[in-house]
Design a protein around this motif. Structure first.
Motif, short mmCIF file in Angstrom:
data_model
loop_
_atom_site.label_atom_id
_atom_site.label_comp_id
_atom_site.label_asym_id
_atom_site.label_seq_id
_atom_site.Cartn_x
_atom_site.Cartn_y
_atom_site.Cartn_z
N LEU A 70 1.00 -1.24 0.20
CA LEU A 70 -0.08 -0.09 0.10
C LEU A 70 0.80 1.11 0.23
CD1 LEU A 70 -2.97 1.03 0.35
CD2 LEU A 70 -2.45 1.26 2.78
N VAL A 71 0.63 2.21 -0.95
CA VAL A 71 1.51 3.23 -0.95
C VAL A 71 0.96 4.43 -0.94
CG1 VAL A 71 2.72 4.62 -2.77
CG2 VAL A 71 2.76 2.23 -3.00
N ARG A 72 1.22 5.51 0.06
CA ARG A 72 0.43 6.62 0.42
C ARG A 72 1.61 7.78 -0.19
NH1 ARG A 72 -3.08 6.18 4.13
NH2 ARG A 72 -3.31 4.29 5.53
N LEU A 73 0.90 8.75 -0.99
CA LEU A 73 1.46 9.66 -1.47
C LEU A 73 0.71 10.92 -1.08
CD1 LEU A 73 2.32 8.15 -4.89
CD2 LEU A 73 4.11 9.82 -3.98
N GLY A 74 1.30 11.99 -0.08
CA GLY A 74 0.37 12.84 0.53
C GLY A 74 -0.74 12.44 1.23
N THR A 75 -1.80 12.75 1.06
CA THR A 75 -3.05 12.35 1.64
C THR A 75 -3.62 11.30 0.67
OG1 THR A 75 -4.32 14.09 0.72
CG2 THR A 75 -3.51 14.19 2.95
N GLU A 77 -3.82 7.13 -0.93
CA GLU A 77 -3.32 5.89 -1.05
C GLU A 77 -3.82 4.96 -2.04
OE1 GLU A 77 -6.31 3.41 2.09
OE2 GLU A 77 -4.77 4.84 3.14
N ALA A 78 -2.96 4.10 -2.48
CA ALA A 78 -3.06 3.22 -3.49
C ALA A 78 -2.56 1.74 -3.49
CB ALA A 78 -2.80 3.75 -4.87
N ARG A 79 -3.14 0.97 -3.65
CA ARG A 79 -2.43 -0.56 -3.63
C ARG A 79 -1.71 -0.60 -4.85
NH1 ARG A 79 -3.67 -3.01 0.56
NH2 ARG A 79 -5.66 -2.26 1.82
N GLY A 80 -0.77 -1.59 -4.84
CA GLY A 80 0.02 -1.65 -5.85
C GLY A 80 0.95 -2.80 -5.72
N SER A 81 2.09 -3.03 -6.45
CA SER A 81 2.81 -4.27 -6.52
C SER A 81 4.22 -3.92 -6.84
CB SER A 81 2.40 -5.48 -7.19
OG SER A 81 2.42 -5.36 -8.57
N VAL A 82 5.32 -4.29 -6.48
CA VAL A 82 6.89 -4.35 -7.02
C VAL A 82 7.02 -4.95 -8.06
CG1 VAL A 82 8.89 -4.27 -6.22
CG2 VAL A 82 7.35 -3.80 -4.45
N VAL A 83 7.37 -4.26 -9.22
CA VAL A 83 7.42 -4.95 -10.52
C VAL A 83 8.98 -4.87 -11.08
CG1 VAL A 83 5.09 -4.31 -11.45
CG2 VAL A 83 6.80 -2.73 -11.87
N ILE A 110 13.16 0.84 -6.65
CA ILE A 110 11.99 -0.16 -6.87
C ILE A 110 10.87 0.69 -7.85
CG2 ILE A 110 11.94 -1.45 -4.83
CD1 ILE A 110 9.30 0.08 -4.04
N GLU A 111 10.37 -0.22 -8.94
CA GLU A 111 9.40 0.30 -9.56
C GLU A 111 7.96 -0.32 -9.21
OE1 GLU A 111 7.84 0.68 -14.44
OE2 GLU A 111 10.01 0.04 -13.78
N ILE A 112 7.04 0.67 -9.07
CA ILE A 112 5.76 0.25 -8.69
C ILE A 112 4.71 0.40 -9.56
CG2 ILE A 112 3.99 0.51 -6.72
CD1 ILE A 112 6.19 2.01 -5.18
N LEU A 132 6.92 9.40 -0.59
CA LEU A 132 6.10 8.26 -0.41
C LEU A 132 6.35 7.44 0.84
CD1 LEU A 132 7.36 5.32 -1.36
CD2 LEU A 132 7.23 6.29 -3.66
N VAL A 133 5.29 6.81 1.13
CA VAL A 133 5.30 5.73 2.34
C VAL A 133 4.76 4.58 2.15
CG1 VAL A 133 4.40 5.34 4.94
CG2 VAL A 133 5.24 7.63 4.54
N ILE A 134 5.44 3.43 2.38
CA ILE A 134 4.75 2.18 1.94
C ILE A 134 4.27 1.41 3.37
CG2 ILE A 134 5.46 -0.28 1.19
CD1 ILE A 134 7.49 1.34 -0.65
N GLU A 135 3.06 1.00 3.25
CA GLU A 135 2.61 0.13 4.44
C GLU A 135 2.52 -1.55 3.75
OE1 GLU A 135 -1.05 1.27 5.91
OE2 GLU A 135 -0.25 3.41 6.32
#
Length: 362
Positions: A70-75, A77-83, A110-112, A132-135
């Motif tokens: 889960l990536v947070r950029l500012g306020t 958030e979006a789910r993703g994967s490490v490619v 990393i590329e997300i 960015l912050v990663i959860e």
């Protein structure tokens, strides 16, 4: 900007500087969500799905290619994967080895691949939209700086307003006795993908369903005729196929895609676009059988050097590792293989076998 409002709610006539809290009204109705960004025309951040970032990893488990985050950029958030991943080997170099992973308290790049576009800038251009912050599983697992963004992914103009269908999924399910789905058939040229796709299309239509065939070569003759066969063009070809197929599936149709789609990363991107609508079918016919068939004469041309970047000879094919179904047309007849495909759709809740199933799945 139609008006600027203050608190208590009174119009503000003087320009407001940075750091002030204000409300605004616009000259049109827009649907605004937490994390959306307002900017001057020509200075807007990119609506990016593939940020490249340098991160510092804090989690006990190393970060590896394919991990869901889960990536947070500012306020936002979006789910993703490490490619893609490059781990720090020493302070001055990075390694992009296949099995690279970033251990706790280490730095890497990393590329997300995000499931939805997020407003983002390279950190050097705007620090506020470049951090960015990663959860992982609800815990902060790392953080870092955006280094770059895939080109050409600018935000859509505000005049573009997507329109929902007038029909509800339940109405379509009532009529066709199935839900929407994307059946993605991948395999070497000559494996039998198009033959199976056509057979499945006929089978579903015969039982009253609403299937549609999306053949890779057919779309390359029209929608995708501007694309070649470089890795970048192949990726864009698959993205367009996936977007069309997903749109059809969301509107109750069973989109049957027959496309070589040789790269795992491209097929993974298609799965992310379609989400739980996606069913991957590997038509795993051996290479020698495919070449002996050579229905379009492409293998012969590739062997003679007249066809560049042909999958199976000039370009490697990466078979799926976790396809929902594997079929070898060298050992299975078309009718048997179609039975397997139909059974897959029934087992995964796409097809309703009787009225009770229909009521249970809506």
């Amino acid at each position: 900007i139609k008006t600027v409002e203050g608190w208590p709610q009174t119009p503000v006539t003087a320009p407001q500087g940075a750091g002030r809290s204000v409300g605004i009204t616009l000259d049109r109705e827009l649907f605004i969500e937490r994390g959306d960004v307002i900017a001057h025309v020509g200075r807007e951040p990119q609506a990016a799905r593939r940020p490249h970032a340098r991160i510092f990893w804090l989690h006990d488990q190393p970060l590896a290619k394919g991990d869901n985050i889960l990536v947070r950029l500012g306020t936002r958030e979006a789910r993703g994967s490490v490619v893609a991943i490059e781990k720090a080997v020493d302070p001055g170099s990075l390694s992009n080895e296949e099995n690279a992973a970033i251990a706790r308290n280490h730095v890497g790049e990393i590329e997300i691949a995000l499931t939805q576009p997020v407003a983002v800038d390279p950190y050097t251009e705007n620090a506020r939209t470049g951090r960015l912050v990663i959860e992982v599983q609800g815990r902060i697992a790392g953080g870092g700086l955006v280094l770059s963004i895939a080109a050409g992914k600018r935000a859509a103009p505000v005049d573009i307003m997507p329109v929902e269908s007038a029909l509800q999924p339940q109405e379509r399910a009532d009529r066709y006795r199935h839900k929407g789905a994307v059946v993605w058939m991948t395999g070497l040229p000559g494996a039998g993908k198009s033959t199976l796709a056509r057979a499945l299309e006929r089978r579903l239509f015969s039982r009253g369903g609403n299937p549609v065939l999306l053949d890779g070569d057919t779309l390359r003759a029209g929608l995708n005729k501007d694309l070649g066969f470089t890795p970048e063009d192949r990726a864009e070809n698959i993205r367009r196929l996936a977007e069309v197929a997903t749109h059809l599936a969301r509107n109750g149709q069973i989109a049957i895609v027959a496309a070589v789609s040789p790269a795992r990363d491209d097929r993974a991107a298609a799965r992310r676009i379609a989400g739980d609508l996606f069913r991957e079918v590997h038509v795993a016919t051996p290479a020698e059988i495919c070449e002996s068939r050579d229905p379009k004469g492409h293998y012969a041309k590739a062997r003679a050097g007249a066809l560049q970047n042909f999958t199976g000879i000039g370009t490697d094919y990466e078979p799926p590792l976790d396809a929902e179904l594997v079929i070898d047309t060298a050992t299975r007849g078309i009718a048997d293989a179609t039975d397997e495909l139909e059974a897959l759709l029934s087992k995964t809740g796409v097809l309703f076998d009787d009225i009770a199933d229909l009521g249970a799945n809506i």
